[in-house]
Scaffold this motif. Sequence first.
Motif, mmCIF file in Angstrom:
data_model
loop_
_atom_site.group_PDB
_atom_site.id
_atom_site.type_symbol
_atom_site.label_atom_id
_atom_site.label_comp_id
_atom_site.label_asym_id
_atom_site.label_seq_id
_atom_site.Cartn_x
_atom_site.Cartn_y
_atom_site.Cartn_z
ATOM 1 N N SER A 1 -8.553 -0.264 -2.727
ATOM 2 C CA SER A 1 -7.199 0.067 -3.168
ATOM 3 C C SER A 1 -7.053 -0.155 -4.661
ATOM 4 O O SER A 1 -7.791 -0.945 -5.267
ATOM 5 C CB SER A 1 -6.157 -0.760 -2.407
ATOM 6 O OG SER A 1 -6.283 -2.129 -2.727
ATOM 7 N N VAL B 1 -7.991 -0.719 5.258
ATOM 8 C CA VAL B 1 -8.056 -0.446 3.823
ATOM 9 C C VAL B 1 -9.388 -0.937 3.271
ATOM 10 O O VAL B 1 -9.652 -2.142 3.210
ATOM 11 C CB VAL B 1 -6.887 -1.120 3.086
ATOM 12 C CG1 VAL B 1 -6.987 -0.837 1.590
ATOM 13 C CG2 VAL B 1 -5.552 -0.632 3.642
ATOM 14 N N SER C 1 -5.323 4.324 -2.096
ATOM 15 C CA SER C 1 -6.136 3.547 -1.157
ATOM 16 C C SER C 1 -7.181 4.438 -0.523
ATOM 17 O O SER C 1 -6.971 5.644 -0.363
ATOM 18 C CB SER C 1 -5.263 2.932 -0.051
ATOM 19 O OG SER C 1 -4.269 2.097 -0.576
ATOM 20 N N CYS D 1 0.797 -1.232 0.000
ATOM 21 C CA CYS D 1 0.000 0.000 0.000
ATOM 22 C C CYS D 1 0.829 1.281 0.000
ATOM 23 O O CYS D 1 0.363 2.315 -0.428
ATOM 24 C CB CYS D 1 -0.938 0.023 1.206
ATOM 25 S SG CYS D 1 -2.433 -0.954 0.964
#
Length: 468
Positions: free
Chosen positions: A311, A308, A298, A266
Amino acid sequence: MCTPVKGRGRVRLNVGGRMFETTAATLASAGRDTMLGAMLDAAWNNSDCTVAADEEEYFIDRDPDCFAVLLDLLRTGSLHVPPHVTDRFLCREALYYGLLDAVRAARWGPLDGDRLCLAASVPGTATGDGTAVRAAPDGGLCVAHGGAVRVYNWVLEERRPVNLHHAPVNDAAYLDESTLLLAARDRPGGGGGVAAFSALTGDLTHRYRVSHDRQVRPFTPGALAFDPHRGNIFASCKGRFNEYGIGVWDSTAGEQVGFLYEPPGCALGDADKLQWIDGTGTLMAATMFPRTDSSFISLLDFRDKNGVAWSWSDVGTPASSMEDKHVLHAVAMDDGQSLCVINQYDDLGFLDIRSSGNASGGVRWRSRSKLAAATRKKQKRNAPPQRAHGEEETCYPKLAAHGGQLFASTGDAISVFSGPDYVLTSTLRGSDGAGAICDFSIGGDRLFALHDEVNVVDVWETPPAPVI
């Protein structure tokens, strides 16, 4: 004590030796929370205002020329300022009478990208090029220059600057019109991190700490965002001991209330753009090329333990669809349902955040929305943007969404897209020869564009609608 004029509803005022006559209704239109509106309240008292013995005339010991401008504003709703009355002088007198908000509202209308006019240019006074500009909620601004930040009020007067003692500023944000939030690079001996400063005096008011295992840790913040409804401050963080992720603080208490550690793939700690999205209650975190080899976007939901919620990345996407299309900037749209991105070839693309992220061909590129920036030199395909003198180029394209319109900067121009299909409707070009726009910001019904070559900020305003 000032008492209301009896009888016919007309009011005579002697302001600094000059006589004015108006109606009680005109004064009342200023509002009871203003000095002129409060004059009609028998309980009101002020040492600068006295009533003549016959109680038919008020005396106010202030400047008559500015009062004439303000009285005309109450009568007509329009602001007409003679050349000999400066903005600084008018601002001071409007503040005294409690009419500063009325002057602001009359000076410019709600921001409309298709009606924006170049109103002023603010020359740079600090050494070195500006790197970021941020709009204050009241129409003021700040400009970051390395470890210094120049601050201006809404009449574009420079206030005392903020000096971070050579800790370079990575991002800035306003918590309110009098509080400036800065993110600065961590340096040996301290000086970096996230801190709040008075936009009025430049003084440090609070430092926001990152704690790990009950110990305060040094860190370098990259990007900032603020949720005004919950009062939460967000910053992307890179620590010296692998504390990579997004830090969260309560702006009122000043304490850390959370830290979302970076999950695999990420790149949250490197995020160079954060944006709070009211509609979804999520935070957009974007790490973009060429800061990293690939682009990561994200949506973070701090109510979910996983963090999250959505994403997207260009990692693993087909080369045929993503080659030459690295994302350089991103913005969440006003509808809360999509993101807009831009690449180094001025293509706009849209991501539907209601769908699952990282799907093949997830970006809908729209070459027909090509930006109108003919003066920007195009980069060679299959090559990243060039860097001058060994330094990373800073004038990458930037995006902003405001009032249902999309704004995109490339080269020395800002393109405005309007309507549900975001069709190019106008182009803004400011100071001649000022060079490329390295950053722009919208706030307080103004658009500020920072040019790199001459370090000047152009100020764009929407003229008020004509009074019928």
